[in-house]
Design a protein around this motif. Structure first.
Motif, PDB file in Angstrom:
ATOM      1  N   HIS A 184      54.288  56.592  13.671  1.00 48.07           N
ATOM      2  CA  HIS A 184      55.709  56.396  13.948  1.00 48.07           C
ATOM      3  C   HIS A 184      56.202  55.056  13.411  1.00 48.07           C
ATOM      4  CE1 HIS A 184      55.373  59.319  17.608  1.00 48.07           C
ATOM      5  NE2 HIS A 184      55.336  59.940  16.443  1.00 48.07           N
ATOM      6  N   ILE A 185      57.461  55.024  13.018  1.00 50.12           N
ATOM      7  CA  ILE A 185      58.110  53.807  12.542  1.00 50.12           C
ATOM      8  C   ILE A 185      59.263  53.482  13.490  1.00 50.12           C
ATOM      9  CG2 ILE A 185      59.380  52.726  10.662  1.00 50.12           C
ATOM     10  CD1 ILE A 185      57.874  54.622   8.766  1.00 50.12           C
ATOM     11  N   TYR A 186      59.253  52.254  13.999  1.00 48.14           N
ATOM     12  CA  TYR A 186      60.288  51.793  14.925  1.00 48.14           C
ATOM     13  C   TYR A 186      61.290  50.929  14.154  1.00 48.14           C
ATOM     14  CZ  TYR A 186      57.387  53.283  18.865  1.00 48.14           C
ATOM     15  OH  TYR A 186      56.670  54.035  19.768  1.00 48.14           O
ATOM     16  N   GLY A 187      62.571  51.133  14.441  1.00 45.20           N
ATOM     17  CA  GLY A 187      63.591  50.350  13.759  1.00 45.20           C
ATOM     18  C   GLY A 187      64.777  50.084  14.667  1.00 45.20           C
ATOM     19  N   GLY A 188      65.665  49.202  14.216  1.00 42.68           N
ATOM     20  CA  GLY A 188      66.829  48.882  15.033  1.00 42.68           C
ATOM     21  C   GLY A 188      67.905  48.186  14.231  1.00 42.68           C
ATOM     22  N   TYR A 247      68.563  51.660  18.409  1.00 46.94           N
ATOM     23  CA  TYR A 247      67.132  51.772  18.111  1.00 46.94           C
ATOM     24  C   TYR A 247      66.813  53.198  17.687  1.00 46.94           C
ATOM     25  CZ  TYR A 247      67.014  47.635  21.171  1.00 46.94           C
ATOM     26  OH  TYR A 247      67.244  46.411  21.760  1.00 46.94           O
ATOM     27  N   TRP A 248      65.744  53.324  16.907  1.00 49.18           N
ATOM     28  CA  TRP A 248      65.291  54.659  16.532  1.00 49.18           C
ATOM     29  C   TRP A 248      63.784  54.650  16.317  1.00 49.18           C
ATOM     30  CZ3 TRP A 248      68.889  51.910  13.626  1.00 49.18           C
ATOM     31  CH2 TRP A 248      68.375  51.234  12.502  1.00 49.18           C
ATOM     32  N   VAL A 249      63.201  55.829  16.459  1.00 51.32           N
ATOM     33  CA  VAL A 249      61.791  56.062  16.150  1.00 51.32           C
ATOM     34  C   VAL A 249      61.742  57.259  15.216  1.00 51.32           C
ATOM     35  CG1 VAL A 249      59.478  56.534  17.056  1.00 51.32           C
ATOM     36  CG2 VAL A 249      61.138  55.254  18.449  1.00 51.32           C
ATOM     37  N   ARG A 250      61.044  57.122  14.104  1.00 53.86           N
ATOM     38  CA  ARG A 250      60.971  58.214  13.142  1.00 53.86           C
ATOM     39  C   ARG A 250      59.546  58.381  12.625  1.00 53.86           C
ATOM     40  NH1 ARG A 250      61.026  55.924   7.967  1.00 53.86           N
ATOM     41  NH2 ARG A 250      61.789  53.772   7.890  1.00 53.86           N
ATOM     42  N   ASN A 251      59.279  59.541  12.071  1.00 51.80           N
ATOM     43  CA  ASN A 251      58.027  59.751  11.344  1.00 51.80           C
ATOM     44  C   ASN A 251      58.354  59.872   9.864  1.00 51.80           C
ATOM     45  OD1 ASN A 251      59.051  62.334  10.991  1.00 51.80           O
ATOM     46  ND2 ASN A 251      57.703  63.264  12.546  1.00 51.80           N
ATOM     47  N   ALA A 252      57.472  60.421   9.086  1.00 56.38           N
ATOM     48  CA  ALA A 252      57.686  60.478   7.637  1.00 56.38           C
ATOM     49  C   ALA A 252      58.874  61.352   7.260  1.00 56.38           C
ATOM     50  CB  ALA A 252      56.422  60.982   6.955  1.00 56.38           C
ATOM     51  N   VAL A 277      63.945  61.671  12.239  1.00 57.33           N
ATOM     52  CA  VAL A 277      64.210  60.744  13.334  1.00 57.33           C
ATOM     53  C   VAL A 277      63.838  61.456  14.633  1.00 57.33           C
ATOM     54  CG1 VAL A 277      65.964  59.461  14.594  1.00 57.33           C
ATOM     55  CG2 VAL A 277      66.039  59.533  12.091  1.00 57.33           C
ATOM     56  N   LEU A 278      62.922  60.882  15.369  1.00 57.52           N
ATOM     57  CA  LEU A 278      62.412  61.528  16.577  1.00 57.52           C
ATOM     58  C   LEU A 278      63.221  61.168  17.817  1.00 57.52           C
ATOM     59  CD1 LEU A 278      58.617  60.849  15.947  1.00 57.52           C
ATOM     60  CD2 LEU A 278      59.948  62.888  15.321  1.00 57.52           C
ATOM     61  N   ARG A 279      63.682  59.924  17.870  1.00 61.51           N
ATOM     62  CA  ARG A 279      64.449  59.453  19.030  1.00 61.51           C
ATOM     63  C   ARG A 279      65.464  58.429  18.582  1.00 61.51           C
ATOM     64  NH1 ARG A 279      61.715  56.357  22.869  1.00 61.51           N
ATOM     65  NH2 ARG A 279      59.845  56.009  21.611  1.00 61.51           N
TER      66      ARG A 279
END
Length: 254
Positions: free
Chosen positions: A178-182, A199-204, A207-209
């Motif tokens: 997972h990659i966390y960003g903001g 904020y967001w959480v994504r995979n390849a 966007v997961l959240r």
């Protein structure tokens, strides 16, 4: 322009805030904030004799510095439950000798009943979150919690309202798959600064959240803070010229 997620130690309505931000705070800002904390306060914290007072301790950057670099007792004041949970989790991993020197206070400083417990007090990344009336309460409480020769070191808040919307993207951090960003967006709203943090959480692929939280800040110039603190017995401390930092000490004979 440097922007940080604000910390609020003295407003009761904020006690249960940071429920969103606490998850992302360290992973997105830890390295940058740790370096800033050491640069701004490291020398003074290392010289503490009777104690270090960390006001608005958050997840513990100043507290951990004080435990590592001084032999003094540490009082970490953090009313927000979400941030305090991260702080206590971090403290749980320390050797017993260090844990025995730190007390975590889950109340605002003016309710913590601390008297002459520290010769060094630090307000990192939180003064801008207090309206003037709450700042006055904070200055009074700090004066009581410091020893007669004590000093206060605080990171200055924004001096004025932004003339236009300011957007800062936080550098992505990978945790496993997972990659966390903001992203932080600051804008003027009357006499306050509105700071929205997304904020967001994504995979390849996806966007997961996605989450967001909004904070309010009150600008204050260095001169205004010096004047406010003077009413509570503080005078500027010579030899501190960092543009981010205000250093004051209790007036002799106070």
């Amino acid at each position: 322009m440097h922007t940080v997620i604000p910390r609020t130690p003295n407003s009761r309505r904020e006690f249960d805030s940071y429920a969103v931000t606490a998850e992302f705070y360290d992973i997105l800002q830890a390295d940058e904030d740790e370096a800033r904390v050491r640069r701004l306060y490291g020398r003074e914290v290392a010289k503490a004799r009777s104690g270090v007072l960390d006001i608005g301790a958050g997840t513990g950057r100043v507290t951990m510095l004080a435990l590592a670099d001084s032999r003094a007792d540490v009082h970490a004041v953090e009313p927000a439950r979400a941030m305090r949970t991260s702080l206590l989790t971090r403290l749980a991993s320390l050797p017993a000798e260090q844990r025995d020197r730190v007390t975590v206070h889950p109340h605002p400083l003016d309710e913590a009943a601390l008297h002459a417990v520290a010769d060094v007090a630090v307000c990192h990344n939180m003064v801008g979150c207090l309206p003037p009336a709450l700042r006055e309460r904070l200055w009074s409480a700090i004066g009581g919690a410091l020893t007669p020769d004590g000093s206060l070191f605080l990171q200055l808040p924004p001096a004025r309202l932004p003339v236009r919307t300011v957007v800062r993207v936080l550098a992505d951090k990978r945790v496993g798959e997972h990659i966390y960003g903001g992203r932080m967006t600051m804008s003027a709203a009357g006499y306050r600064i509105r700071t929205r943090v997304d904020y967001w959480v994504r995979n390849a692929k996806d966007v997961l959240r996605e989450h967001s939280e909004t904070f309010w800040m009150w600008p204050a110039t260095r001169a205004r803070l010096v004047d406010e603190l003077a009413q509570h017995g503080f005078v500027p401390l010579p030899g501190h010229n960092d543009s981010e930092l205000l250093a004051v000490t209790l007036r002799s004979g106070r």
